[in-house]
Design an enzyme around this catalytic site. Structure first.
Site, mmCIF file in Angstrom:
data_model
loop_
_atom_site.group_PDB
_atom_site.id
_atom_site.type_symbol
_atom_site.label_atom_id
_atom_site.label_comp_id
_atom_site.label_asym_id
_atom_site.label_seq_id
_atom_site.Cartn_x
_atom_site.Cartn_y
_atom_site.Cartn_z
ATOM 1 N N CYS A 171 0.839 -1.206 0.000
ATOM 2 C CA CYS A 171 0.000 0.000 0.000
ATOM 3 C C CYS A 171 0.870 1.250 0.000
ATOM 4 O O CYS A 171 0.465 2.294 -0.508
ATOM 5 C CB CYS A 171 -0.944 -0.014 1.198
ATOM 6 S SG CYS A 171 -0.147 -0.384 2.770
ATOM 7 N N HIS A 578 -1.009 7.235 7.346
ATOM 8 C CA HIS A 578 -0.690 5.918 7.911
ATOM 9 C C HIS A 578 -1.669 5.636 9.040
ATOM 10 O O HIS A 578 -1.882 6.475 9.918
ATOM 11 C CB HIS A 578 0.743 5.893 8.452
ATOM 12 C CG HIS A 578 1.099 4.620 9.175
ATOM 13 N ND1 HIS A 578 0.924 4.459 10.524
ATOM 14 C CD2 HIS A 578 1.608 3.452 8.716
ATOM 15 C CE1 HIS A 578 1.324 3.248 10.878
ATOM 16 N NE2 HIS A 578 1.736 2.625 9.797
ATOM 17 N N HIS A 586 -1.365 0.559 7.561
ATOM 18 C CA HIS A 586 -1.806 0.668 6.183
ATOM 19 C C HIS A 586 -1.661 2.112 5.732
ATOM 20 O O HIS A 586 -1.852 3.042 6.520
ATOM 21 C CB HIS A 586 -3.270 0.227 6.080
ATOM 22 C CG HIS A 586 -3.832 0.343 4.691
ATOM 23 N ND1 HIS A 586 -3.417 -0.455 3.652
ATOM 24 C CD2 HIS A 586 -4.773 1.168 4.165
ATOM 25 C CE1 HIS A 586 -4.078 -0.124 2.558
ATOM 26 N NE2 HIS A 586 -4.906 0.853 2.845
#
Length: 1025
Positions: A171, A578, A586
Site C-alpha cells: 500500500c 498511515h 496501512h
C-alpha cells in the site's frame, strides 16, 4: 569570520549523528554530539554511552521484537546531503556487536556491489511483498484479496482515476506512486522518457541494469493509469524490478519516506544519463533534481567557530512530538542547538540555523511520527494531533528574509514569555485554593455570598431526626423472631412499607442548603458588600487577562501576514496517511484534483471522491490511529506542475490515449483489447447460462401446439400446498357467488377474489414478525409497484397449476387458465422483466432464510456459523434495497447483528491469544484471518455507517493494545505478521467464504420460524453498542 570546517568533515559528523539517532532513538542533538565527543567518534561506544545513560538495553525477546518492528522506526534522511544515508539495522542480541558488524558489512557490501544498506532494506521488503503475493495464491482457504471473477466489477468508470492493486503489503507503493502520478509535470517526464541510445543494447554497470528496466515498467504502469479500461491495474512488474535488484529473505512493511527517497534516487540516476547524452560538453540539467531538490544555507557555530555551508535537500524531515502545527515543526527544524552565540562574541556553544536559498517546485515534508522507546526496546507511534494548512507560505524560512525573520522571532519569543506570565496569573484565578481541589475564584466568592445570605437557623442539622427505626425505615416487630410458625388461621401481621420520601425527612424549618447559625443585619450588609465588590474585581481581572492573552495570540498569528512575507505560496498537493502502530499499518493518500477542485482518496484499488473535512479527520492525528506521515506541497506560482498538456494544432487539452507516446499508446491498446475480450467471454458465458436456465414459459411460446414439458408439474408438496388450497378456496367462493357456472366465468370471479385477498394482505400495517411479503409473491410485487401485466400473469400461473385437478370444476378452471396463458403474445409481456421480478422474489426469500438462520444461531451463541449467514444476508439484502425501499429487510437490523458477531468473535480470538497456549493462539488467529479480517472491508465499504467504523476501530485497538505489553518472542512474531492484515484499510469488497447451502422451507414453515425469531428480538434487548 573563521573559515568553515571542511565540507567532508561536516558531512561525516552529520552522518554519524543520523546513525546514532536512528539506533538509539535519541533526538536531543546536544546529547548526541556529547556522546560522540566522549567516545571520540566511535559509534559503538557512543551507543553504549547513551543506552547506559537513558536506560538498560532491551532484553533478548525485546531485541528480537525490534527486528520485526523495524519498519515503523523513525527514518532520518541526511538533510545536508543528496546522497544516501546508510541506515543501521539491529540484527543480533548484542547491541555493540551488531553495530560493529553492521558498519563493517555495510562498508564491505558497498565496496563490492555499490548497493547501500538502505537499498538492501528496500530489497527485503519488496522480496517479502512478492513472496506474500505468490504465497497468497497457494493458500487453501478463500482469500479476501482475490479479484472479482466478473470483469464488469473491474471495469473503469468514465473519467474515474485508476487504482493500484495491493500485491502484498505494498500500500506504501500505491500511495507514493499515485501522489507522483497526479503531478502532471512528473507524469509527462516519465511517460516521455526514453533511455539513452548508447545503453539501449547493454547497460554499462549494475546501477543502470537496475533502474533502466524499472523506468520501462514505470512508464508502462503510468500509461495504464492514463488510458486503461480497468478499474485498477497491477503494479507487480514494477515491484518485481525493485525486488530483483537485491536478494534477501527478510520481511517487513516498507516505510513511505524510505521508498520515496529511493524512488527519487533511481529516477534521478535515470534522467541524469539522458541529460548527459543530450547536453554533451555542457553542465546537464536533471529534471528530477530541478523538480524535487532544493538548497539551504546552514549558518552556525561548531566548536566555537562560525561557519556557513550551502547544502542540498530532498525530502525534509520534521519532528511531530511536542508541536501543534506545521509551522512550529518547521521553526524547530530550522534551529538546532544554542543559537544565541551566533549573534554574540562568545562562541563557546554549538548550534546552527537553516535558511532556504532555493525551494523545489515540489516540497515534501516527512512527519516523524515514530520514536524509539528505550524501556521497551521498540519503536512506538506518536498519535498527537498536528495541524497543517492547505496553503503554506515559506517566506519566513527564506535566506533573503533572514534579518526580518530573526526580528520577528525575537518579538514572538518576547510575546511568548509575556503570554506565559499572563497564563500563570489567569490560572491562579481559575484554579483557586490550597488543597487538592481547585475552583474558580469568582465561583468561590459567589458560593460564600450564597451561604451568607441563606436564612439563618438555630437548629443543628442532626437534631429532630427520627432515628428510632432501623435503617431503611421499616419497623419489624421485636417478637417475630421468637415466635414459631404462625397458625394459618391467625391473621398475618402487616409488614411496614418503606416510604423514602416521607420517612426520615428533615424538619420543615431546616433549609435545603447549609446556612449561618447567627448573623446580624450589619454583618450581612458589610459581608455582602465586600463579597460583591471582590467578585466584580475578580471577574474584571479575569476578563482583562483573557483579553490580553487573546490579543497576544492574535498578534503572533498575524506576525507573518504582511505582504512581504506572503510571496512564496505552496499549495497542498497530497497527504500520505498511515493508520496503525509503529510496526504495522496501512497507507493511503489524499490527492487534490485542481481541475474538479476537490480531494480524492486513493486507497489501493479504491479511488473515491473525498473532502477536506475527511482529510483533516484522518490526517491531523489525535483521532483513532490514523495520521499524516508525509506532506507534498507544490509551488503555487508554478502552474505547469499540474496543468494539462494541450494539442499544438487544435489547442484542446489532451486526455486518455492522446497523452501517450506512440509506443505506450500501442501497449495500452493491446491491454484494453485483452480486457475487452475478457468482457466478451464473460458475457457469452452468462448468456449460455441464461439460455440453459430460461423459464419454460419462454419455450412454450415457440411451440404452442406441443404439450410443454414445464407444465408437467410434480405432485403437491408442502411448499406449494398452501397456494393450491388458497386457489381452491377462491374457486369455491367464486362458484358460490357466480350465477353463471361456466369455467371462464368462475375463473374470472376467482381471479378477482384471490387478487382482492392478496391486496388486503399487502395493505395491512404489520409488525416485522408478520411480514406478509413471505406469504405470496404478489404481495411482494404490490409492495414494490410491479407492473400490472406481471401481477396478472403471476396470478394466472397460480390458477393454471395441474395439481388443482381434485374435482371436475377445478380441472376445468385450470384448463381455461392454461389456454389463456398460451394466448399471451410475446409482445404483450416482456418475459425477461417477468423473470426478473420472480428472481427478485426468490432472492428475497433466500435473504429471509439467511437472516432467520443467522439470528437463530446468534441467539444460540454460535457466532462463527451465524456470521456466515449474516454476511451474505447483508450483501444480498443490500442488492435488493438498491432497487427499492421495500425489496428487502431492515438493513440496520442486519448490520447490527453482523457487527455484534464480529465483535464477539474478535473478543474470543483475543482471549485465545492472551492464553499463550500455542494451539489456542493459532485457533484465535485462524478466527481472525478466516472470518474477521475478510469482513472488515465489508464494514468499511459504507463510511456513512459510523457504528460499523467504530466497531472496526474497537477491534483494531484491541489487538494494537498488545504492542506495548511484554510477551514471548514467538507471540510477538505472530502478532507482527497478523497486524498488517488487520490494519489494512482497503474498502474493496471481495470474495468471502462460499455461501452456506440453504434448506428448503414451505411458506407456512418459513413464516412461522421467521415470526418466532423476529418476535424474540423485540423481547430480548440486543447486545448492541
Amino acid at each position: 569570520m573563521s573559515p568553515p570546517p571542511p565540507s567532508s568533515l561536516l558531512q561525516h559528523q552529520q552522518t554519524l549523528l543520523n546513525q546514532l539517532r536512528e539506533v538509539t532513538g535519541t533526538t536531543d542533538v546536544q546529547l548526541l554530539q556529547h556522546a560522540l565527543q566522549v567516545s571520540n567518534g566511535d559509534l559503538a561506544e557512543a551507543v553504549a554511552f547513551l543506552t547506559e545513560k537513558n536506560g538498560k538495553a532491551p532484553q533478548q525477546d525485546e531485541a528480537a521484537y525490534y527486528q520485526t518492528a523495524q519498519t515503523g522506526n523513525d527514518r532520518y534522511m541526511s538533510v545536508g546531503s543528496q546522497a544516501d544515508t546508510n541506515v543501521l539495522h539491529l540484527t543480533g542480541d548484542d547491541l555493540q556487536r551488531a553495530i560493529a558488524l553492521s558498519l563493517e558489512e555495510s562498508s564491505r557490501a558497498f565496496r563490492e556491489t555499490g548497493i547501500t544498506d538502505e537499498e538492501q532494506a528496500i530489497s527485503r521488503v519488496l522480496e517479502a511483498s512478492i513472496a506474500e503475493n505468490k504465497a497468497s495464491l497457494k493458500r487453501t482457504h478463500t482469500e479476501v484479496w482475490s479479484d472479482s471473477p466478473n470483469p464488469h466489477d473491474r471495469k473503469r468508470q468514465e473519467n474515474c482515476p485508476v487504482g493500484l492493486k495491493n500485491v502484498g503489503n505494498t500500500c506504501w507503493f500505491s500511495a507514493v506512486i499515485q501522489s507522483l502520478f497526479n503531478l502532471l509535470e512528473f507524469q509527462r517526464l516519465v511517460l516521455h522518457y526514453s533511455p539513452p541510445a548508447r545503453v539501449q543494447d547493454l547497460p554499462r554497470n549494475q546501477k543502470e541494469h537496475r533502474y533502466l528496466p524499472f523506468m520501462r515498467e514505470l512508464r508502462h504502469l503510468f500509461s495504464l493509469m492514463v488510458g486503461s479500461k480497468r478499474k485498477y491495474v497491477d503494479p507487480s512488474r514494477a515491484v518485481e524490478i525493485l525486488k530483483d535488484a537485491f536478494k534477501s529473505s527478510d520481511s517487513q512493511q516498507q516505510d513511505v519516506s524510505e521508498f520515496t527517497h529511493k524512488l527519487l534516487d533511481w529516477l534521478e540516476d535515470a534522467f541524469q544519463l539522458k541529460a548527459e547524452e543530450e547536453r554533451e560538453g555542457e553542465k546537464p540539467k536533471n529534471p528530477m533534481v530541478e523538480l524535487f531538490y532544493g538548497r539551504f544555507l546552514a549558518v552556525g557555530v561548531l566548536e566555537g567557530k562560525k561557519f556557513e555551508n550551502s547544502e542540498m535537500f530532498g525530502q525534509y524531515p520534521l519532528q511531530v512530538n511536542g508541536f501543534k502545527d506545521l509551522h512550529e515543526c518547521l521553526e524547530a527544524a530550522m534551529i538546532e542547538g544554542e543559537i544565541e552565540s551566533l549573534h554574540s562574541e562568545n562562541c563557546a556553544k554549538s548550534g546552527q540555523e537553516h535558511w532556504f536559498t532555493e525551494l523545489p517546485p515540489v516540497l515534501t515534508f516527512e512527519l516523524s511520527r515514530f520514536e524509539f522507546n528505550q524501556a521497551l526496546g521498540r519503536p512506538e507511534k506518536i498519535h498527537n494531533k498536528l495541524e497543517f494548512p492547505s496553503l503554506l507560505y515559506m517566506d519566513r524560512y527564506m535566506d533573503r528574509n533572514r534579518d526580518i525573520t530573526r526580528i520577528k522571532r525575537e518579538e514572538i519569543r518576547r510575546l511568548k514569555e509575556h503570554l506565559t506570565l499572563l497564563q500563570q496569573r489567569l490560572e491562579r484565578y481559575l484554579s483557586y485554593g490550597s488543597g487538592p481541589k481547585r475552583f474558580p475564584l469568582a465561583d468561590v466568592l459567589q458560593y460564600a455570598m450564597e451561604f451568607a445570605t441563606s436564612k439563618p437557623v438555630c437548629t443543628s442539622p442532626v437534631e429532630n431526626i427520627d432515628t428510632s427505626g432501623p435503617p431503611g425505615g421499616t419497623a419489624a416487630p421485636q417478637h417475630a423472631a421468637d415466635q414459631g410458625p404462625s397458625n394459618a388461621t391467625e391473621p398475618q401481621q402487616r409488614v411496614a412499607v418503606h416510604k423514602p420520601f416521607t420517612q426520615s425527612r428533615l424538619p420543615p424549618d431546616l433549609p435545603m442548603h447549609p446556612a449561618p447559625r447567627h448573623i446580624t443585619e450589619e454583618e450581612l450588609r458589610v459581608l455582602e458588600g465586600c463579597l460583591q465588590r471582590w467578585r466584580t474585581e475578580v471577574e474584571n481581572d479575569t476578563r482583562d487577562l483573557q483579553a490580553s492573552i487573546s490579543r497576544i495570540h492574535r498578534t503572533m498569528e498575524l506576525m507573518y501576514s504582511d505582504k512581504s512575507m506572503m510571496q512564496v505560496p505552496y499549495r497542498l498537493h497530497a497527504v500520505l496517511v498511515h493508520e496503525g502502530q509503529a510496526n504495522a499499518g496501512h497507507y493511503w493518500a489524499y490527492i487534490h484534483d485542481p481541475h474538479h477542485r476537490c480531494w480524492m482518496k486513493y486507497n489501493d484499488v479504491s479511488v473515491t471522491k473525498s473532502s477536506w473535512e475527511e482529510l483533516v479527520r484522518d490526517s491531523f492525528g489525535g483521532y483513532r490511529n490514523a495520521s499524516a506521515y508525509c506532506l507534498m506541497y507544490i509551488n503555487g506560482k508554478k502552474p505547469f506542475l499540474i496543468e494539462e498538456e494541450f494539442d499544438k494544432e487544435t489547442g484542446q487539452a489532451l486526455s486518455g490515449l492522446d497523452k501517450l507516446p506512440a509506443d505506450l499508446k500501442e501497449y495500452v491498446m493491446e491491454d484494453n483489447q485483452l480486457f475487452d475480450k475478457e468482457l466478451e467471454e464473460w458475457d457469452a458465458m452468462q448468456a449460455r447460462k441464461a439460455r440453459q436456465e430460461t423459464p419454460a414459459a419462454w419455450r412454450v411460446q415457440v411451440t404452442p401446439q406441443q404439450e410443454p414439458e414445464y407444465m408437467e408439474q410434480p405432485s403437491p408438496t408442502d411448499e406449494c400446498r398452501h397456494l393450491q388450497e388458497d386457489t381452491q378456496r377462491a374457486i369455491c367462493r367464486a362458484a358460490a357467488e357466480q350465477d353463471e357456472s361456466t369455467p371462464e366465468a368462475i375463473l374470472s370471479m376467482a381471479f378477482k377474489v384471490e387478487y382482492a385477498r392478496l391486496l388486503r394482505l399487502a395493505q395491512e400495517d404489520t409488525a416485522p414478525e408478520n411480514d406478509r411479503r413471505l406469504q405470496h409473491a404478489i404481495v411482494y410485487f404490490l409492495h414494490n409497484q410491479a407492473p400490472k401485466r406481471i401481477l396478472e400473469r403471476t396470478l394466472l400461473m397460480q390458477f393454471a397449476d395441474r395439481n388443482l385437478g381434485f374435482d371436475e370444476r377445478c380441472r376445468s378452471v385450470m384448463k381455461v387458465a392454461r389456454a389463456k396463458l398460451d394466448l399471451i403474445n410475446p409482445d404483450e409481456l416482456n418475459m425477461e422483466e417477468y423473470e426478473m421480478w420472480h428472481q427478485d422474489y426468490r432472492n428475497f426469500r433466500e435473504t429471509t432464510i439467511f437472516l432467520m438462520i443467522g439470528l437463530e444461531l446468534f441467539q444460540k451463541r454460535s457466532y462463527v456459523e451465524a456470521l456466515r449467514y449474516l454476511v451474505y444476508c447483508y450483501q444480498y439484502n443490500k442488492e435488493l434495497l438498491s432497487k427499492g425501499l421495500y425489496r428487502g429487510h431492515d438493513e440496520e437490523l442486519i448490520a447490527h447483528y453482523r457487527r455484534e458477531c464480529l465483535l464477539k468473535l474478535n473478543e474470543h480470538a483475543a482471549s485465545l491469544f492472551e492464553s499463550g497456549d500455542e494451539s489456542e493462539v493459532n485457533t484465535g488467529l485462524g478466527i481472525m484471518n478466516e472470518l474477521v479480517v475478510p469482513c472488515l472491508p465489508l464494514l468499511l465499504a459504507d463510511e456513512a455507517e459510523e457504528r460499523d467504523m467504530a466497531a472496526v476501530e474497537d477491534m483494531r485497538n484491541r489487538w494494537c493494545s498488545y504492542l506495548g505489553q511484554e510477551m514471548e518472542s514467538h507471540l510477538q512474531e505472530k502478532l507482527t505478521d497478523f497486524l498488517p492484515k488487520l490494519l489494512d484499510c482497503s474498502t474493496e469488497v471481495r470474495s468471502f467464504h462460499d455461501p452456506p447451502k440453504l434448506p428448503s422451507y414451505s411458506t407456512l414453515e418459513l413464516c412461522e420460524r421467521f415470526g418466532r425469531v423476529m418476535a424474540s428480538l423485540s423481547r430480548t434487548p440486543a447486545d448492541g453498542r
